[in-house]
Enzyme design. Sequence first.
Site, PDB file in Angstrom:
ATOM      1  N   LYS A  48       0.653  -0.841  -0.007  1.00 47.29           N
ATOM      2  CA  LYS A  48      -0.134  -0.199   0.111  1.00 47.29           C
ATOM      3  C   LYS A  48       0.655   1.656   0.150  1.00 47.29           C
ATOM      4  O   LYS A  48       0.068   2.220   0.045  1.00 47.29           O
ATOM      5  CB  LYS A  48      -1.229  -0.650   1.305  1.00 47.29           C
ATOM      6  CG  LYS A  48      -1.832  -1.289   1.079  1.00 47.29           C
ATOM      7  CD  LYS A  48      -2.670  -0.797   1.992  1.00 47.29           C
ATOM      8  CE  LYS A  48      -3.026  -2.183   3.289  1.00 47.29           C
ATOM      9  NZ  LYS A  48      -3.977  -2.357   4.648  1.00 47.29           N
ATOM     10  N   ASP A 108      15.370   0.461   0.208  1.00 46.12           N
ATOM     11  CA  ASP A 108      15.968  -0.128   1.732  1.00 46.12           C
ATOM     12  C   ASP A 108      16.891  -0.709   1.267  1.00 46.12           C
ATOM     13  O   ASP A 108      17.820  -0.016   0.415  1.00 46.12           O
ATOM     14  CB  ASP A 108      14.335   0.260   2.647  1.00 46.12           C
ATOM     15  CG  ASP A 108      15.054   0.012   4.119  1.00 46.12           C
ATOM     16  OD1 ASP A 108      16.340   0.563   4.145  1.00 46.12           O
ATOM     17  OD2 ASP A 108      14.631  -0.990   5.001  1.00 46.12           O
ATOM     18  N   LYS A 136      16.936   4.807   0.573  1.00 51.59           N
ATOM     19  CA  LYS A 136      17.979   5.385   1.805  1.00 51.59           C
ATOM     20  C   LYS A 136      19.043   4.144   1.564  1.00 51.59           C
ATOM     21  O   LYS A 136      18.982   2.577   1.582  1.00 51.59           O
ATOM     22  CB  LYS A 136      16.950   4.257   2.731  1.00 51.59           C
ATOM     23  CG  LYS A 136      16.945   4.765   4.039  1.00 51.59           C
ATOM     24  CD  LYS A 136      16.428   3.539   5.029  1.00 51.59           C
ATOM     25  CE  LYS A 136      14.957   4.109   5.089  1.00 51.59           C
ATOM     26  NZ  LYS A 136      14.538   3.557   6.608  1.00 51.59           N
TER      27      LYS A 136
HETATM   28  P1  5GP Z   1      13.208  -2.785   0.608  1.00 52.13           P
HETATM   29  O1  5GP Z   1      12.648  -4.243   0.353  1.00 52.13           O
HETATM   30  O2  5GP Z   1      13.846  -2.143  -0.456  1.00 52.13           O
HETATM   31  O3  5GP Z   1      14.168  -3.508   2.214  1.00 52.13           O
HETATM   32  O4  5GP Z   1      12.687  -2.087   1.889  1.00 52.13           O
HETATM   33  C1  5GP Z   1      11.483  -1.853   0.662  1.00 52.13           C
HETATM   34  C2  5GP Z   1       9.689  -1.464   1.810  1.00 52.13           C
HETATM   35  O5  5GP Z   1      10.159  -1.327   3.173  1.00 52.13           O
HETATM   36  C3  5GP Z   1       8.923  -0.557   1.108  1.00 52.13           C
HETATM   37  O6  5GP Z   1       8.780  -0.564   0.014  1.00 52.13           O
HETATM   38  C4  5GP Z   1       8.743   0.009   2.673  1.00 52.13           C
HETATM   39  O7  5GP Z   1       7.803  -0.848   2.693  1.00 52.13           O
HETATM   40  C5  5GP Z   1       9.861  -0.910   3.637  1.00 52.13           C
HETATM   41  N1  5GP Z   1      10.728   0.471   4.792  1.00 52.13           N
HETATM   42  C6  5GP Z   1      11.923   0.312   4.467  1.00 52.13           C
HETATM   43  N2  5GP Z   1      12.057   1.591   5.137  1.00 52.13           N
HETATM   44  C7  5GP Z   1      10.829   1.892   5.283  1.00 52.13           C
HETATM   45  C8  5GP Z   1      10.957   3.482   6.202  1.00 52.13           C
HETATM   46  O8  5GP Z   1      12.013   3.906   6.677  1.00 52.13           O
HETATM   47  N3  5GP Z   1      10.088   3.363   6.277  1.00 52.13           N
HETATM   48  C9  5GP Z   1       8.463   2.893   6.500  1.00 52.13           C
HETATM   49  N4  5GP Z   1       7.235   3.084   6.405  1.00 52.13           N
HETATM   50  N5  5GP Z   1       8.879   1.625   5.323  1.00 52.13           N
HETATM   51  C10 5GP Z   1       9.249   1.105   5.110  1.00 52.13           C
END
Ligand code: 5GP
Length: 185
Positions: A48, A108, A136
Amino acid sequence: MENRGRLYQDIQEILVRKEEISNAVKMLGEMITRDYEGKSPIMVCILKGASVFYVDLIREIDLPVNMEFMMVSSYGHGTQSTGNVMIRKDLDIDVHGRDVIIVEDIVDTGITLSFLSKIFAQRGAASVKIATLLDKPARRKVELKADYFCFTIPDAFVVGYGLDYDEKYRNLPDIGILKPEIYEK
Ligand code: 5GP
């Protein structure tokens, strides 16, 4: 904090204000319009978190795009990725031979988007690009570069403009760092 409202009480610092978001989204929409001239990409919203960004972005793109939605999960209720990505809702259309733009809220670790890019490539998409609101880079675990992004942010857990903590704060108009005591308690 100068801002109104109870949601802001849990925010330690506002990182990006809604006016800045709106300008960046407009510029991104213009860039995508130029890059995809003559094409009709499938814009895949990752639910979402990307929903607010997505509905703003597609209205800044002057092309006949397809709107598609996908839901994946990797976080559960915490603030750390579990590392496992699961498709909870898939697309309604075939991406074979089509240009796909994945619209995500934040990169992230990069695990989610690297998983999704591979899935669309395996399904025979003509091209796969990533448009993310936030990047990030400090926490990357897999090599991944977004083709389009609006803001680079430091290593902090942020909420607002679609991003949640435990399903809350998605309707905050700005993007802010959540007070750690909210998720540490
Ligand atoms: P990744 O697979 O790149 O680690 O993470 C992606 C998902 O992690 C994003 O779509 C998001 O839902 C969640 N996410 C990563 N960092 C944050 C953050 O600082 N805040 C929030 N609310 N969600 C995050």
